[in-house]
Design a protein around this motif. Structure first.
Motif, PDB file in Angstrom:
ATOM      1  N   GLU A 156       3.668 -10.419  -0.583  1.00 25.30           N
ATOM      2  CA  GLU A 156       3.563  -9.369  -1.606  1.00 25.30           C
ATOM      3  C   GLU A 156       2.652  -9.807  -2.749  1.00 25.30           C
ATOM      4  O   GLU A 156       1.844  -9.018  -3.244  1.00 25.30           O
ATOM      5  CB  GLU A 156       4.930  -8.880  -2.105  1.00 25.30           C
ATOM      6  CG  GLU A 156       5.881  -9.943  -2.608  1.00 25.30           C
ATOM      7  CD  GLU A 156       6.823 -10.484  -1.528  1.00 25.30           C
ATOM      8  OE1 GLU A 156       6.436 -10.525  -0.330  1.00 25.30           O
ATOM      9  OE2 GLU A 156       7.960 -10.880  -1.871  1.00 25.30           O
ATOM     10  N   ASN A 157       2.742 -11.094  -3.138  1.00 23.35           N
ATOM     11  CA  ASN A 157       1.847 -11.604  -4.186  1.00 23.35           C
ATOM     12  C   ASN A 157       0.406 -11.599  -3.700  1.00 23.35           C
ATOM     13  O   ASN A 157      -0.507 -11.262  -4.444  1.00 23.35           O
ATOM     14  CB  ASN A 157       2.216 -13.026  -4.586  1.00 23.35           C
ATOM     15  CG  ASN A 157       3.601 -13.109  -5.170  1.00 23.35           C
ATOM     16  OD1 ASN A 157       4.231 -12.076  -5.418  1.00 23.35           O
ATOM     17  ND2 ASN A 157       4.096 -14.312  -5.372  1.00 23.35           N
ATOM     18  N   TYR A 158       0.255 -12.009  -2.463  1.00 24.18           N
ATOM     19  CA  TYR A 158      -1.086 -12.067  -1.876  1.00 24.18           C
ATOM     20  C   TYR A 158      -1.750 -10.694  -1.916  1.00 24.18           C
ATOM     21  O   TYR A 158      -2.876 -10.551  -2.410  1.00 24.18           O
ATOM     22  CB  TYR A 158      -0.975 -12.576  -0.436  1.00 24.18           C
ATOM     23  CG  TYR A 158      -2.281 -12.593   0.321  1.00 24.18           C
ATOM     24  CD1 TYR A 158      -3.252 -13.536   0.038  1.00 24.18           C
ATOM     25  CD2 TYR A 158      -2.535 -11.661   1.335  1.00 24.18           C
ATOM     26  CE1 TYR A 158      -4.452 -13.555   0.734  1.00 24.18           C
ATOM     27  CE2 TYR A 158      -3.722 -11.672   2.034  1.00 24.18           C
ATOM     28  CZ  TYR A 158      -4.681 -12.627   1.735  1.00 24.18           C
ATOM     29  OH  TYR A 158      -5.863 -12.641   2.415  1.00 24.18           O
ATOM     30  N   LEU A 159      -1.049  -9.697  -1.420  1.00 25.90           N
ATOM     31  CA  LEU A 159      -1.623  -8.353  -1.367  1.00 25.90           C
ATOM     32  C   LEU A 159      -1.896  -7.836  -2.772  1.00 25.90           C
ATOM     33  O   LEU A 159      -2.931  -7.221  -3.033  1.00 25.90           O
ATOM     34  CB  LEU A 159      -0.691  -7.401  -0.619  1.00 25.90           C
ATOM     35  CG  LEU A 159      -0.584  -7.658   0.890  1.00 25.90           C
ATOM     36  CD1 LEU A 159       0.494  -6.778   1.512  1.00 25.90           C
ATOM     37  CD2 LEU A 159      -1.923  -7.448   1.591  1.00 25.90           C
ATOM     38  N   HIS A 160      -0.980  -8.128  -3.677  1.00 27.39           N
ATOM     39  CA  HIS A 160      -1.140  -7.678  -5.056  1.00 27.39           C
ATOM     40  C   HIS A 160      -2.388  -8.316  -5.674  1.00 27.39           C
ATOM     41  O   HIS A 160      -3.222  -7.648  -6.266  1.00 27.39           O
ATOM     42  CB  HIS A 160       0.107  -8.051  -5.852  1.00 27.39           C
ATOM     43  CG  HIS A 160       0.022  -7.640  -7.282  1.00 27.39           C
ATOM     44  ND1 HIS A 160       0.140  -6.325  -7.668  1.00 27.39           N
ATOM     45  CD2 HIS A 160      -0.202  -8.358  -8.415  1.00 27.39           C
ATOM     46  CE1 HIS A 160      -0.010  -6.263  -8.989  1.00 27.39           C
ATOM     47  NE2 HIS A 160      -0.217  -7.475  -9.460  1.00 27.39           N
ATOM     48  N   GLN A 161      -2.491  -9.636  -5.467  1.00 27.74           N
ATOM     49  CA  GLN A 161      -3.571 -10.395  -6.073  1.00 27.74           C
ATOM     50  C   GLN A 161      -4.940 -10.039  -5.476  1.00 27.74           C
ATOM     51  O   GLN A 161      -5.950 -10.028  -6.175  1.00 27.74           O
ATOM     52  CB  GLN A 161      -3.256 -11.874  -5.858  1.00 27.74           C
ATOM     53  CG  GLN A 161      -4.225 -12.866  -6.409  1.00 27.74           C
ATOM     54  CD  GLN A 161      -4.140 -14.157  -5.616  1.00 27.74           C
ATOM     55  OE1 GLN A 161      -3.046 -14.582  -5.221  1.00 27.74           O
ATOM     56  NE2 GLN A 161      -5.273 -14.763  -5.347  1.00 27.74           N
ATOM     57  N   GLY A 163      -5.861  -7.201  -4.390  1.00 27.78           N
ATOM     58  CA  GLY A 163      -6.290  -5.849  -4.740  1.00 27.78           C
ATOM     59  C   GLY A 163      -6.629  -5.062  -3.504  1.00 27.78           C
ATOM     60  O   GLY A 163      -5.825  -4.985  -2.580  1.00 27.78           O
ATOM     61  N   SER A 164      -7.828  -4.530  -3.439  1.00 31.21           N
ATOM     62  CA  SER A 164      -8.139  -3.726  -2.261  1.00 31.21           C
ATOM     63  C   SER A 164      -8.866  -4.570  -1.218  1.00 31.21           C
ATOM     64  O   SER A 164      -9.775  -5.323  -1.533  1.00 31.21           O
ATOM     65  CB  SER A 164      -8.924  -2.480  -2.657  1.00 31.21           C
ATOM     66  OG  SER A 164     -10.279  -2.685  -2.477  1.00 31.21           O
ATOM     67  N   GLU A 208       6.322  -4.457   4.787  1.00 33.31           N
ATOM     68  CA  GLU A 208       5.102  -5.268   4.696  1.00 33.31           C
ATOM     69  C   GLU A 208       3.912  -4.521   5.296  1.00 33.31           C
ATOM     70  O   GLU A 208       2.805  -4.584   4.774  1.00 33.31           O
ATOM     71  CB  GLU A 208       5.320  -6.616   5.396  1.00 33.31           C
ATOM     72  CG  GLU A 208       6.205  -7.542   4.573  1.00 33.31           C
ATOM     73  CD  GLU A 208       6.803  -8.711   5.346  1.00 33.31           C
ATOM     74  OE1 GLU A 208       7.353  -9.613   4.696  1.00 33.31           O
ATOM     75  OE2 GLU A 208       6.737  -8.728   6.598  1.00 33.31           O
ATOM     76  N   SER A 211       2.873  -1.945   2.718  1.00 30.55           N
ATOM     77  CA  SER A 211       2.113  -2.538   1.603  1.00 30.55           C
ATOM     78  C   SER A 211       0.705  -2.909   2.036  1.00 30.55           C
ATOM     79  O   SER A 211      -0.250  -2.704   1.283  1.00 30.55           O
ATOM     80  CB  SER A 211       2.760  -3.818   1.081  1.00 30.55           C
ATOM     81  OG  SER A 211       4.109  -3.680   0.930  1.00 30.55           O
ATOM     82  N   GLN A 214      -1.339   0.096   2.110  1.00 28.22           N
ATOM     83  CA  GLN A 214      -1.694   0.536   0.753  1.00 28.22           C
ATOM     84  C   GLN A 214      -2.806  -0.318   0.165  1.00 28.22           C
ATOM     85  O   GLN A 214      -3.556   0.134  -0.687  1.00 28.22           O
ATOM     86  CB  GLN A 214      -0.462   0.520  -0.149  1.00 28.22           C
ATOM     87  CG  GLN A 214       0.439   1.707   0.142  1.00 28.22           C
ATOM     88  CD  GLN A 214       1.847   1.542  -0.425  1.00 28.22           C
ATOM     89  OE1 GLN A 214       2.204   0.472  -0.944  1.00 28.22           O
ATOM     90  NE2 GLN A 214       2.649   2.585  -0.316  1.00 28.22           N
ATOM     91  N   SER A 215      -2.921  -1.563   0.637  1.00 33.55           N
ATOM     92  CA  SER A 215      -4.014  -2.431   0.172  1.00 33.55           C
ATOM     93  C   SER A 215      -5.314  -2.152   0.918  1.00 33.55           C
ATOM     94  O   SER A 215      -6.321  -2.798   0.650  1.00 33.55           O
ATOM     95  CB  SER A 215      -3.642  -3.900   0.364  1.00 33.55           C
ATOM     96  OG  SER A 215      -2.535  -4.226  -0.404  1.00 33.55           O
TER      97      SER A 215
END
Ligand code: SAH
Length: 257
Positions: A156-161, A163-164, A208, A211, A214-215
């Motif tokens: 989750e951090n990875y995808l957040h960090q 971005g797209s 997962e 998410s 969404q990325s």
């Protein structure tokens, strides 16, 4: 690609005289048993190399005469970024070695809800070992760059960090969209860099996958059989490289791509 290849520090990558550090000198003496007059290649891990003629095979300090700087070669035309769930040590190291041979540019070890290991800290020693495995694999197979590897992090951090993202998440529950066709479209648009996520033994959780979507990652299938994660990784890397024309003369080997 001929002869032994060694990634070296900038101070060793000298235009005239090559003074090998003690570890490489020892390896040349004790393991490879190289002789003076033999040619090896040194690489700067920035895409350049030099041929070196060995002059003095001192057990602690081999020296050589360096030749002209050249492109290192060995790098695929695409940048495959592999986000890979952590797994047991030997299997993970095997994946790093084989992924390197197949041309993976960066490895991002991921902790997912179904990985056995959930620890995000204390990876320093492992990281050093992983980098060494990647360097050896890169030297052995003739890569021009050592693949990069990041510290393990939660997905989750990875995808957040990140971005797209552009790329794919391998998911055994997908039927319709295959990896090869999707990647062909991607490359046809002139894009060279893409991410590929591969899940742990237990697979990705539905959250997962959502998410990742969404990325910007597309869930894709590798066919109707469920592959073990290490099989899935290698099959996917091979498909990507074949589509990119990087596994021999097949697929879009068009140099303009
Ligand atoms: N435990 C899951 C399978 C996980 S396989 C189950 O039984 O349903 C481990 C990983 O390999 C998956 O997370 C996925 O990323 C990949 N994988 C395996 N087979 C696949 C297939 N047929 N298509 C796409 N991905 C696959």
């Amino acid at each position: 690609v001929s002869g032994h290849r060694f990634f070296v520090q900038p101070n060793v990558f000298d235009p005239v005289e090559t003074i090998f550090p003690v570890e490489i000198s020892r390896q040349m003496n004790n393991v490879l048993r190289l002789k003076s007059g033999q040619m090896v290649t040194i690489l700067d891990n920035r895409g350049k190399c030099r041929p070196v003629e060995l002059v003095d095979i001192d057990p602690k300090q081999v020296t050589g005469r360096a030749g002209e700087i050249e492109p290192a070669g060995g790098e695929p035309s695409v940048e495959l970024i592999l986000g890979i769930a952590l797994t047991q040590r030997e299997k993970f190291e095997w994946i790093l070695q084989k992924g390197c041979e197949l041309g993976v540019r960066e490895f991002h070890p991921l902790i997912t809800s179904r990985t056995l290991v959930q620890e995000t800290r204390g990876w320093d020693e492992k990281m050093t070992r992983w980098q060494k495995i990647l360097q050896e694999a890169a030297e052995q197979c003739g890569r021009g760059l050592i693949p990069a590897i990041t510290a393990p992090q939660k997905i989750e951090n990875y995808l957040h960090q990140m971005g797209s993202l552009r790329g794919y998440i391998l998911h055994e529950k997908v039927q319709q969209t295959g990896l090869a066709a999707s990647l062909m479209d991607h490359l046809a648009k002139g894009e060279r860099r893409f991410t590929l996520l591969v899940g742990p033994e237990g697979g990705f959780s539905p959250e997962e996958v959502t998410s990742a979507e969404q990325s910007g990652l597309l869930p894709v299938s590798l066919g109707k059989r469920i592959l073990r994660m290490e099989t899935a990784v290698l099959a996917a890397c091979a498909v990507c490289m074949a589509v990119a024309g990087e596994l021999g003369d097949f697929g879009s080997s068009d140099k303009n791509l």
